[in-house]
Design a protein around this motif. Sequence first.
Motif, PDB file in Angstrom:
ATOM      1  N   THR A  52       0.831  -1.197   0.000  1.00  0.00           N
ATOM      2  CA  THR A  52       0.000   0.000   0.000  1.00  0.00           C
ATOM      3  C   THR A  52       0.870   1.253   0.000  1.00  0.00           C
ATOM      4  OG1 THR A  52      -1.654  -1.192   1.300  1.00  0.00           O
ATOM      5  CG2 THR A  52      -1.864   1.203   1.212  1.00  0.00           C
TER       6      THR A  52
ATOM      7  N   ASP B  39      -2.895   5.376  -1.901  1.00  0.00           N
ATOM      8  CA  ASP B  39      -4.004   4.426  -1.773  1.00  0.00           C
ATOM      9  C   ASP B  39      -4.847   4.661  -0.522  1.00  0.00           C
ATOM     10  OD1 ASP B  39      -3.126   2.911  -4.030  1.00  0.00           O
ATOM     11  OD2 ASP B  39      -1.640   1.924  -2.769  1.00  0.00           O
ATOM     12  N   TYR B  40      -4.355   5.445   0.419  1.00  0.00           N
ATOM     13  CA  TYR B  40      -4.969   5.504   1.743  1.00  0.00           C
ATOM     14  C   TYR B  40      -6.458   5.870   1.694  1.00  0.00           C
ATOM     15  CZ  TYR B  40      -0.323   5.140   3.875  1.00  0.00           C
ATOM     16  OH  TYR B  40       0.921   4.706   4.270  1.00  0.00           O
TER      17      TYR B  40
ATOM     18  N   THR C  50      -8.588   5.553  -0.809  1.00  0.00           N
ATOM     19  CA  THR C  50      -9.349   4.483  -1.442  1.00  0.00           C
ATOM     20  C   THR C  50      -9.504   3.301  -0.503  1.00  0.00           C
ATOM     21  OG1 THR C  50      -8.506   5.157  -3.613  1.00  0.00           O
ATOM     22  CG2 THR C  50      -9.475   2.956  -3.450  1.00  0.00           C
ATOM     23  N   VAL C  51      -8.426   2.969   0.207  1.00  0.00           N
ATOM     24  CA  VAL C  51      -8.472   1.864   1.164  1.00  0.00           C
ATOM     25  C   VAL C  51      -9.468   2.177   2.288  1.00  0.00           C
ATOM     26  CG1 VAL C  51      -7.155   0.656   2.955  1.00  0.00           C
ATOM     27  CG2 VAL C  51      -6.166   0.971   0.688  1.00  0.00           C
TER      28      VAL C  51
ATOM     29  N   ASP D 178       1.436  -4.162   4.711  1.00  0.00           N
ATOM     30  CA  ASP D 178       0.191  -3.435   4.449  1.00  0.00           C
ATOM     31  C   ASP D 178      -0.021  -3.548   2.945  1.00  0.00           C
ATOM     32  OD1 ASP D 178      -1.961  -1.757   4.277  1.00  0.00           O
ATOM     33  OD2 ASP D 178      -0.937   0.033   5.013  1.00  0.00           O
TER      34      ASP D 178
ATOM     35  N   VAL E  20      -2.418  -4.259  -0.760  1.00  0.00           N
ATOM     36  CA  VAL E  20      -3.663  -4.112  -1.507  1.00  0.00           C
ATOM     37  C   VAL E  20      -3.648  -5.040  -2.714  1.00  0.00           C
ATOM     38  CG1 VAL E  20      -4.148  -1.739  -0.819  1.00  0.00           C
ATOM     39  CG2 VAL E  20      -2.699  -2.171  -2.813  1.00  0.00           C
TER      40      VAL E  20
ATOM     41  N   ASP F 125      -4.865  -5.225  -6.577  1.00  0.00           N
ATOM     42  CA  ASP F 125      -5.153  -4.267  -7.643  1.00  0.00           C
ATOM     43  C   ASP F 125      -5.535  -5.028  -8.908  1.00  0.00           C
ATOM     44  OD1 ASP F 125      -4.774  -2.596  -9.910  1.00  0.00           O
ATOM     45  OD2 ASP F 125      -3.506  -1.259  -8.752  1.00  0.00           O
TER      46      ASP F 125
ATOM     47  N   LEU G 149      -8.556  -0.911  -6.898  1.00  0.00           N
ATOM     48  CA  LEU G 149      -8.300  -1.661  -5.676  1.00  0.00           C
ATOM     49  C   LEU G 149      -9.519  -2.510  -5.337  1.00  0.00           C
ATOM     50  CD1 LEU G 149      -6.393   0.817  -3.325  1.00  0.00           C
ATOM     51  CD2 LEU G 149      -5.539  -0.676  -5.141  1.00  0.00           C
TER      52      LEU G 149
ATOM     53  N   HIS H 218      -7.791  -5.469   0.536  1.00  0.00           N
ATOM     54  CA  HIS H 218      -6.770  -4.894   1.414  1.00  0.00           C
ATOM     55  C   HIS H 218      -6.572  -5.816   2.614  1.00  0.00           C
ATOM     56  CE1 HIS H 218      -5.610  -2.366   4.975  1.00  0.00           C
ATOM     57  NE2 HIS H 218      -4.669  -2.017   4.116  1.00  0.00           N
TER      58      HIS H 218
END
Length: 227
Positions: A164, A168-169, A171-172, A208, A210, A212, A217, A220
């Motif tokens: 990650t 991306d934060y 979206t996550v 951490d 993800v 894809d 995404l 997670h």
Amino acid sequence: MMKVISVRENPEYASTAIQYIQSKWPEVPGIVYEDSITHCLKTESLLPHWYLLEKDGEIIGCAGLITNDFNSRMDLYPWVAAVFIDENHRGNAYGSLLLEKAKIDSAKAGFKNLYLTTHHIGYYEKFGFRYIGTAYHPWEAVSRIYEISMENVLEKPDFNVRQTSGLDYETVYNLIKTAFRTANVKDGDEQDFAVSLRESENYIPELDLVADMDGKLIGHIMFTKTR
């Protein structure tokens, strides 16, 4: 950055591997590892393989993929052996990276199963291994035998798993929020909990991750240190 180094694929690491593995398993005569690692560089045989685990330029672990791990079950092979993670790096699931490389090399070589011996109960089960019996060693010790199938190991998923990043934060955050919206068991703030974990001293950036798919995404997962 984490990196699993195959000594067969990177022969320049042979001396480092010999010294490191000898230092972590001093009860085994040093010539055993030196001879095995030296000959693995030029053999046409499928085995052995030796691995180092490197983090930010520092060697922090090792493992081997061999024909027999000093035990009575010579009908079974290959064996992942000499799995070691430096004490100050334990609790981060780094051993799984070495196990995964051993699985891939076993599958590429055409083996149907991979084995290991251990005294631990409950650790290797986390990575898909199952207990199948007892092994007896020349020094009159016994240990537990574990097995894992190589079926589907080499099948490539239609998605990519990566670390990650800061981009991306957001979206996550929304992904977690959406995922728990219809969950039967939830607190409603799981997305905020993930943020707090990322900001804590227990956070492990390398774990951490993800998933894809085509730039979107779809999953997670986050591992953290435990106390």
